[in-house]
Design an enzyme around this catalytic site. Structure first.
Site, PDB file in Angstrom:
ATOM      1  N   HIS B 258      13.563  32.702 -53.068  1.00 12.62           N
ATOM      2  CA  HIS B 258      13.897  33.446 -52.139  1.00 12.62           C
ATOM      3  C   HIS B 258      14.416  35.073 -52.596  1.00 12.62           C
ATOM      4  O   HIS B 258      15.084  34.937 -53.445  1.00 12.62           O
ATOM      5  CB  HIS B 258      15.218  32.539 -51.282  1.00 12.62           C
ATOM      6  CG  HIS B 258      15.169  33.303 -50.000  1.00 12.62           C
ATOM      7  ND1 HIS B 258      16.167  34.205 -49.801  1.00 12.62           N
ATOM      8  CD2 HIS B 258      14.620  32.717 -48.625  1.00 12.62           C
ATOM      9  CE1 HIS B 258      16.031  34.288 -48.466  1.00 12.62           C
ATOM     10  NE2 HIS B 258      15.238  33.427 -47.927  1.00 12.62           N
ATOM     11  N   ASP B 314      12.219  25.599 -47.189  1.00 12.56           N
ATOM     12  CA  ASP B 314      10.650  25.370 -46.553  1.00 12.56           C
ATOM     13  C   ASP B 314      10.164  24.192 -47.338  1.00 12.56           C
ATOM     14  O   ASP B 314       9.184  23.763 -47.070  1.00 12.56           O
ATOM     15  CB  ASP B 314       9.787  26.620 -46.843  1.00 12.56           C
ATOM     16  CG  ASP B 314      10.485  27.628 -45.776  1.00 12.56           C
ATOM     17  OD1 ASP B 314      10.566  27.360 -44.627  1.00 12.56           O
ATOM     18  OD2 ASP B 314      10.559  28.979 -46.336  1.00 12.56           O
TER      19      ASP B 314
END
Lengths: 380, 380
Positions: B258, B314
């Site tokens: 991320h 996710d």
């Protein structure tokens, strides 16, 4: 010692990517597309050639251009789903919203970025032109007219809109306007396209993001706002007083000022030169707007030039748009048709070395606090 | 001496605005919405309350919340033009594209930004939920079911999708997921919304720009890609070899890494805790994906943690999405429903002191060159 954090609101002066597409020489007032002076392109080239130039950063050879035109003109034909969509919504939405819906529809099921997808890029430009013409035609009670392969892009645009092949003069003016708006670095619309593209969304979704950003009066909507402003002033005599009143109320004059240009917008000069050629053939409405605009430029500059605020292209383009018969609420949409060339070129260029656009914000809110259930909360 | 120009590609580390909506404490792995730890909001609050919190940066009083819920639930009802549009396109477009088209349609004819337009913001969140449910229902052969005013937002979402009031467990899981994805600073989608909003386009057009940016696999599309990845690996036994092969080919593992978090994504921890509650009631497909995901996390971390790459939200959400019966191609669209809360809050906040977003590019193309007419051009 902690450095204070700088917040670049509006990203003024911040470079977000490298690009080979256009150079704004704001000191000398020259705009270049891939090295070519836009003034020269307007005089000697065509919008179709400029689309090729944007996508390949060079002009085509004769055989390349023949192939390119075949693809472009084939792509101008609409499919039943496009035509049905236009028939269904042309009467209830503004043109720009419907253009965005149609382009999203064109990208349905697609995902991912491919920097070599020139065919999709050409298809996007072609479809935008045909969508534009057909939306206007349907709005005025007509229906889809297929494009003719023997007509140029601007000719087809007017032919599909009006049902008649346009005069050479009108097609030339439209060609000039399309060239002039094809590309201009990274304004909000192009940047919105790049932000969407950087997630590897897809080409059409990214274009749609650009269209939706173009809609605002601080960007693509400026020419429509400038036209409405001229009509609302009403007559040349009222201009001096209107300018003084507007500035004393610290309001903006539409068609003045630009984030990048701190001198006279070179595109405005080009537009004024085109207008000069058609002085004799203006109808009374256009003539009136022309006179008001000339006075606006004169009085506006008198007060604003010292602050580095000069007339921009949006002050003058409405006159040409109206002269070739475009409805007053279609200027921004035509801008979108033209700028699609720049958007697709920037997107394909960005995808060559894609990097997700993910900035930060400076948090200025409440410090950590405990949740209190609704029944125990008091006051606000 | 001329300073070299810095190009902030991807705007990594660049602050583009101030905001009071969320704080990502990436060092301690805590995410706050307006000062409230998201973990606490997931446990004790509701998505509806979080929407209010986003718009006002404080929790509602009892009477405010009653009024707010009235408005939200009334706004969940669809009009004939929405239903017709869904019937026409649900079978031919992906869900996210149709959501974008519907939101553009909702903004038809609108222009301008108003930082106090809370009603439009609530309407956008409400409509997105009902669009989502109705698109899925129509796709599977059903038709629009009006929302019930006695049901909560997540209950209505599942009720309008399935035609049955959901179990308390499923509604709670959906509520948690909606809270968890409601806001996350300025990722590409939120930034695309702000870029469009900064032109004073309009609220709905700006949301649509966000939806179109969310579509990409580097952003909102990651959960669908992560689910497809687990299915394609096929079994737990194949995970170690698959991870090694993927990393040796320098490919990305979906659900890892991320831009902001350089530690374990706190949202992933929350999702894993929710999953733990439902271990007993998983069907065989979900169970298999769960086992594969657990192994992926273990082997992936072994190789990637040393490079600061950790599992993100996710990786784990697809298991919950499937558990409550969402189709595998609807995860990104549900994310869009939830994130609409963040988008509208950011847009209204930005409009309080709007500044057009207009960055620059560093020109790296051809120097000025003369135009040569087509017939005189040779070679390429």
């Amino acid at each position: 010692l902690v450095q204070p954090i700088s917040v670049f609101k509006g990203l003024e002066g911040v470079y977000v990517t490298e690009s080979a597409l256009s150079l704004i020489d704001s000191e000398n007032g020259v705009l270049y597309y891939a090295g070519y002076d836009v003034k020269e392109l307007v005089e000697r080239s065509s919008f179709e050639e400029v689309v090729f130039l944007m996508l390949h950063q060079r002009l085509p050879t004769s055989s390349e251009f023949t192939e390119f035109l075949k693809l472009l003109r084939r792509s101008q034909e609409l499919e039943p789903i496009h035509i049905e969509t236009i028939r269904k919504y042309a009467g209830v939405t503004d043109i720009l919203s419907l253009l965005a819906m149609l382009i999203v529809l064109e990208g349905r099921g697609k995902i991912g970025g491919n920097s070599n997808d020139f065919n999709a890029a050409v298809n996007a430009v072609a479809k935008m032109g045909s969508f534009f013409s057909t939306i206007i035609r349907v709005r005025y009670g007509g229906d889809y007219i297929p494009p003719r392969r023997d007509l140029s892009f601007p000719e087809n645009l007017l032919y599909m809109m009006n049902g008649e092949v346009p005069s050479r003069e009108h097609a030339d003016v439209l060609d000039d306007l399309l060239i002039l708006h094809a590309e201009h670095g990274i304004p909000a619309s192009t940047f919105a396209s790049l932000v969407a593209a950087s997630t590897l969304s897809d080409l059409y979704s990214s274009i749609a993001a650009g269209i939706l950003a173009l809609k605002g009066p601080l960007h693509g909507g400026a020419s429509e706002a400038s036209y409405a402003q001229a009509l609302s002033i009403g007559s040349v005599e009222k201009v001096p007083e209107w300018v003084q009143l507007t500035l004393s109320e610290k309001k903006k004059i539409m068609g003045f000022g630009h984030r990048v240009y701190k001198i006279y917008d070179p595109r405005a000069t080009i537009v004024k030169n085109i207008i000069a050629r058609f002085m004799g053939s203006m109808n009374s409405e256009v003539k009136k707007v022309y006179e008001i605009t000339r006075a606006l430029e004169e009085y506006g500059e008198k007060y604003l030039a010292s602050r580095g605020i000069y007339p921009n292209v949006d002050l003058w383009t409405p006159i040409l748009y109206r002269m070739i018969g475009l409805p007053a609420d279609s200027f921004t949409a035509l801008f979108a048709v033209s700028r699609t060339a720049g958007w697709v070129a920037h997107i394909l260029e960005y995808w060559r070395e894609n990097k997700l656009i993910r900035p930060l914000h400076l948090y200025v809110g409440e410090r950590p606090r405990k949740y209190i259930p609704l029944e125990l909360r008091t006051g606000s």
